[in-house]
Design a protein around this motif. Structure first.
Motif, PDB file in Angstrom:
ATOM      1  N   VAL A  89       0.863  -1.183   0.000  1.00 42.63           N
ATOM      2  CA  VAL A  89       0.000   0.000   0.000  1.00 42.63           C
ATOM      3  C   VAL A  89       0.894   1.226   0.000  1.00 42.63           C
ATOM      4  CG1 VAL A  89      -1.803   1.248   1.232  1.00 42.63           C
ATOM      5  CG2 VAL A  89      -1.788  -1.250   1.254  1.00 42.63           C
ATOM      6  N   THR A  90       0.886   1.959  -1.092  1.00 45.06           N
ATOM      7  CA  THR A  90       1.814   3.082  -1.242  1.00 45.06           C
ATOM      8  C   THR A  90       1.208   4.411  -0.798  1.00 45.06           C
ATOM      9  OG1 THR A  90       1.081   3.222  -3.550  1.00 45.06           O
ATOM     10  CG2 THR A  90       3.126   2.032  -3.108  1.00 45.06           C
ATOM     11  N   ARG A  91      -0.119   4.445  -0.680  1.00 40.76           N
ATOM     12  CA  ARG A  91      -0.782   5.660  -0.196  1.00 40.76           C
ATOM     13  C   ARG A  91      -1.809   5.274   0.851  1.00 40.76           C
ATOM     14  NH1 ARG A  91      -3.331   8.941  -4.997  1.00 40.76           N
ATOM     15  NH2 ARG A  91      -4.198  10.049  -3.178  1.00 40.76           N
ATOM     16  N   TRP A  92      -1.900   6.077   1.918  1.00 41.56           N
ATOM     17  CA  TRP A  92      -2.814   5.785   3.011  1.00 41.56           C
ATOM     18  C   TRP A  92      -3.659   7.019   3.313  1.00 41.56           C
ATOM     19  CZ3 TRP A  92      -3.809   1.063   4.860  1.00 41.56           C
ATOM     20  CH2 TRP A  92      -4.551   0.952   6.033  1.00 41.56           C
ATOM     21  N   ASP A  93      -4.043   7.740   2.265  1.00 43.10           N
ATOM     22  CA  ASP A  93      -4.864   8.928   2.465  1.00 43.10           C
ATOM     23  C   ASP A  93      -6.314   8.623   2.106  1.00 43.10           C
ATOM     24  OD1 ASP A  93      -5.072   9.085  -0.398  1.00 43.10           O
ATOM     25  OD2 ASP A  93      -3.118  10.072  -0.421  1.00 43.10           O
ATOM     26  N   ARG A  94      -7.176   9.607   2.259  1.00 46.17           N
ATOM     27  CA  ARG A  94      -8.607   9.397   2.039  1.00 46.17           C
ATOM     28  C   ARG A  94      -8.924   9.073   0.580  1.00 46.17           C
ATOM     29  NH1 ARG A  94     -11.795   8.602   6.403  1.00 46.17           N
ATOM     30  NH2 ARG A  94     -13.555   9.859   5.662  1.00 46.17           N
ATOM     31  N   ASP A  95      -8.200   9.681  -0.341  1.00 40.74           N
ATOM     32  CA  ASP A  95      -8.451   9.404  -1.752  1.00 40.74           C
ATOM     33  C   ASP A  95      -8.119   7.954  -2.090  1.00 40.74           C
ATOM     34  OD1 ASP A  95      -9.357  11.960  -2.281  1.00 40.74           O
ATOM     35  OD2 ASP A  95      -7.397  12.703  -2.936  1.00 40.74           O
ATOM     36  N   ALA A  96      -6.989   7.487  -1.588  1.00 43.14           N
ATOM     37  CA  ALA A  96      -6.609   6.096  -1.836  1.00 43.14           C
ATOM     38  C   ALA A  96      -7.592   5.144  -1.164  1.00 43.14           C
ATOM     39  CB  ALA A  96      -5.192   5.838  -1.337  1.00 43.14           C
ATOM     40  N   ALA A  97      -8.032   5.496   0.041  1.00 44.51           N
ATOM     41  CA  ALA A  97      -8.999   4.663   0.747  1.00 44.51           C
ATOM     42  C   ALA A  97     -10.319   4.613  -0.010  1.00 44.51           C
ATOM     43  CB  ALA A  97      -9.218   5.202   2.158  1.00 44.51           C
ATOM     44  N   ARG A  98     -10.736   5.738  -0.549  1.00 45.47           N
ATOM     45  CA  ARG A  98     -11.984   5.773  -1.324  1.00 45.47           C
ATOM     46  C   ARG A  98     -11.887   4.852  -2.543  1.00 45.47           C
ATOM     47  NH1 ARG A  98     -11.722  10.654  -2.506  1.00 45.47           N
ATOM     48  NH2 ARG A  98     -12.788  11.336  -0.615  1.00 45.47           N
ATOM     49  N   GLY A  99     -10.815   5.010  -3.283  1.00 45.00           N
ATOM     50  CA  GLY A  99     -10.636   4.146  -4.448  1.00 45.00           C
ATOM     51  C   GLY A  99     -10.495   2.687  -4.064  1.00 45.00           C
ATOM     52  N   GLY A 100      -9.794   2.432  -2.950  1.00 44.64           N
ATOM     53  CA  GLY A 100      -9.604   1.059  -2.507  1.00 44.64           C
ATOM     54  C   GLY A 100     -10.899   0.381  -2.135  1.00 44.64           C
ATOM     55  N   MET A 101     -11.781   1.096  -1.446  1.00 41.90           N
ATOM     56  CA  MET A 101     -13.050   0.500  -1.053  1.00 41.90           C
ATOM     57  C   MET A 101     -13.984   0.335  -2.246  1.00 41.90           C
ATOM     58  SD  MET A 101     -12.305  -0.242   1.899  1.00 41.90           S
ATOM     59  CE  MET A 101     -13.849  -1.002   2.396  1.00 41.90           C
ATOM     60  N   LEU A 102     -13.859   1.197  -3.229  1.00 40.60           N
ATOM     61  CA  LEU A 102     -14.639   1.011  -4.455  1.00 40.60           C
ATOM     62  C   LEU A 102     -14.146  -0.205  -5.239  1.00 40.60           C
ATOM     63  CD1 LEU A 102     -15.027   4.707  -5.659  1.00 40.60           C
ATOM     64  CD2 LEU A 102     -16.885   3.177  -4.950  1.00 40.60           C
ATOM     65  N   CYS A 103     -12.858  -0.519  -5.096  1.00 42.96           N
ATOM     66  CA  CYS A 103     -12.273  -1.679  -5.775  1.00 42.96           C
ATOM     67  C   CYS A 103     -12.343  -2.954  -4.935  1.00 42.96           C
ATOM     68  CB  CYS A 103     -10.811  -1.397  -6.128  1.00 42.96           C
ATOM     69  SG  CYS A 103     -10.578  -0.172  -7.431  1.00 42.96           S
ATOM     70  N   ALA A 104     -12.941  -2.885  -3.760  1.00 40.34           N
ATOM     71  CA  ALA A 104     -12.995  -4.053  -2.876  1.00 40.34           C
ATOM     72  C   ALA A 104     -13.587  -5.289  -3.558  1.00 40.34           C
ATOM     73  CB  ALA A 104     -13.774  -3.716  -1.609  1.00 40.34           C
ATOM     74  N   PRO A 105     -14.667  -5.153  -4.369  1.00 38.43           N
ATOM     75  CA  PRO A 105     -15.194  -6.349  -5.041  1.00 38.43           C
ATOM     76  C   PRO A 105     -14.197  -7.000  -5.996  1.00 38.43           C
ATOM     77  CG  PRO A 105     -16.866  -4.633  -4.990  1.00 38.43           C
ATOM     78  CD  PRO A 105     -15.584  -4.004  -4.532  1.00 38.43           C
ATOM     79  N   VAL A 106     -13.251  -6.228  -6.527  1.00 39.34           N
ATOM     80  CA  VAL A 106     -12.227  -6.815  -7.400  1.00 39.34           C
ATOM     81  C   VAL A 106     -11.335  -7.747  -6.582  1.00 39.34           C
ATOM     82  CG1 VAL A 106     -10.308  -6.330  -8.962  1.00 39.34           C
ATOM     83  CG2 VAL A 106     -12.280  -4.793  -8.902  1.00 39.34           C
ATOM     84  N   ALA A 107     -10.972  -7.304  -5.381  1.00 38.35           N
ATOM     85  CA  ALA A 107     -10.212  -8.184  -4.492  1.00 38.35           C
ATOM     86  C   ALA A 107     -11.027  -9.422  -4.153  1.00 38.35           C
ATOM     87  CB  ALA A 107      -9.826  -7.433  -3.214  1.00 38.35           C
TER      88      ALA A 107
END
Length: 260
Positions: free
Chosen positions: A24-42
């Motif tokens: 995880v190279t970024r731990w800010d709100r923008d990265a978290a937002r994108g990460g949670m939107l991509c959660a179904p891909v995981a």
């Protein structure tokens, strides 16, 4: 080579929701937002791994129950048991009957109490039984159940991270992702997952289309009930609550997908 926002989002999703070697190279709100939107891909990757284990065992001559156990074990292994641990801690917190602050302290303890143990036993039994029933129908149905339930579980995380859902603590993963996803974006992801589940269900016939869609709806409904209960009880969400929401959604989806 510079990284794109999508790359950061996928890294956040896989780095926080799986044990795959993704930094995880970024731990800010923008990265978290994108990460949670991509959660179904995981969830898709986890589900494919679970399905592969079950189908491989069936091909080697194992029965539906053995395949089901392996299929249920793979998501636990690929998440290092974090979602199951979160489910157990959430059950202990809810079952304690104590005030929010004391319940949150109980959830942070490393041991698992009686409510957590009982919840884990019944949830894992339910998941294995549902998968065995699906594999007994056909390997296609079993594999589809593994994939759809894993994706639905991570969709529940996307929905739980929507705006308006507060964190229960100022620190931890729950605080990092609580409220980061715009409601509209979460609904778009939900519609995409719903359509994909219906399409996957088509592999087992027309009824499979309905079963796949209903499984996702049931997963979201069950997860939402737990989420609301936790927000009322604890004042918000924690990393444990996210884990509990994911396992609840997966179990509800599997229950529907096991039906003939």
């Amino acid at each position: 080579m510079s990284r794109t926002p999508l790359d950061d989002s996928l890294r956040f999703a896989f780095g926080t929701l799986t044990v795959l070697p993704v930094a995880v190279t970024r731990w800010d709100r923008d990265a978290a937002r994108g990460g949670m939107l991509c959660a179904p891909v995981a969830g898709l990757v986890v589900g494919l791994g679970a399905a592969a284990a079950g189908v491989l065992l069936l091909a080697l001559g194992a029965g539906p129950l053995t395949a089901a156990v392996a299929t249920a074990a793979v998501p636990a292994a690929l998440t290092r048991g974090l979602h199951l641990d979160g489910l157990a801690d959430t059950a202990d917190g809810l079952g304690s009957g104590k005030a929010a602050e004391d319940a949150l302290r109980i959830m942070k303890q490393s041991d698992i109490g009686p409510f957590g143990v009982i919840t884990l036993v019944f949830v894992l039994f339910a998941q294995v039984a549902a998968l065995a029933q699906a594999y007994d129908g056909s390997w296609t149905r079993g594999a589809c159940a593994a994939v759809v339930s894993a994706v639905a579980a991570r969709l529940a995380l996307t929905l739980a991270a929507r705006r308006g859902v507060p964190p229960a603590r100022p620190e931890g993963l729950g605080a990092a992702v609580a409220g980061v996803v715009p409601v509209g974006n979460a609904l778009v992801v939900a519609v995409l997952v719903l359509a994909a589940a219906a399409g996957a269900g088509a592999l087992s016939g027309p009824y499979g289309v309905v079963r796949g869609a209903v499984a996702v709806l049931a997963a979201c409904a069950a997860a939402e009930l737990l989420l609301r209960r936790c927000v009322r009880r604890f004042g918000g969400v924690t990393g444990d609550v996210f884990g509990g929401v994911a396992e609840t959604a997966a179990t509800a989806a599997l229950a529907v997908l096991s039906l003939h």
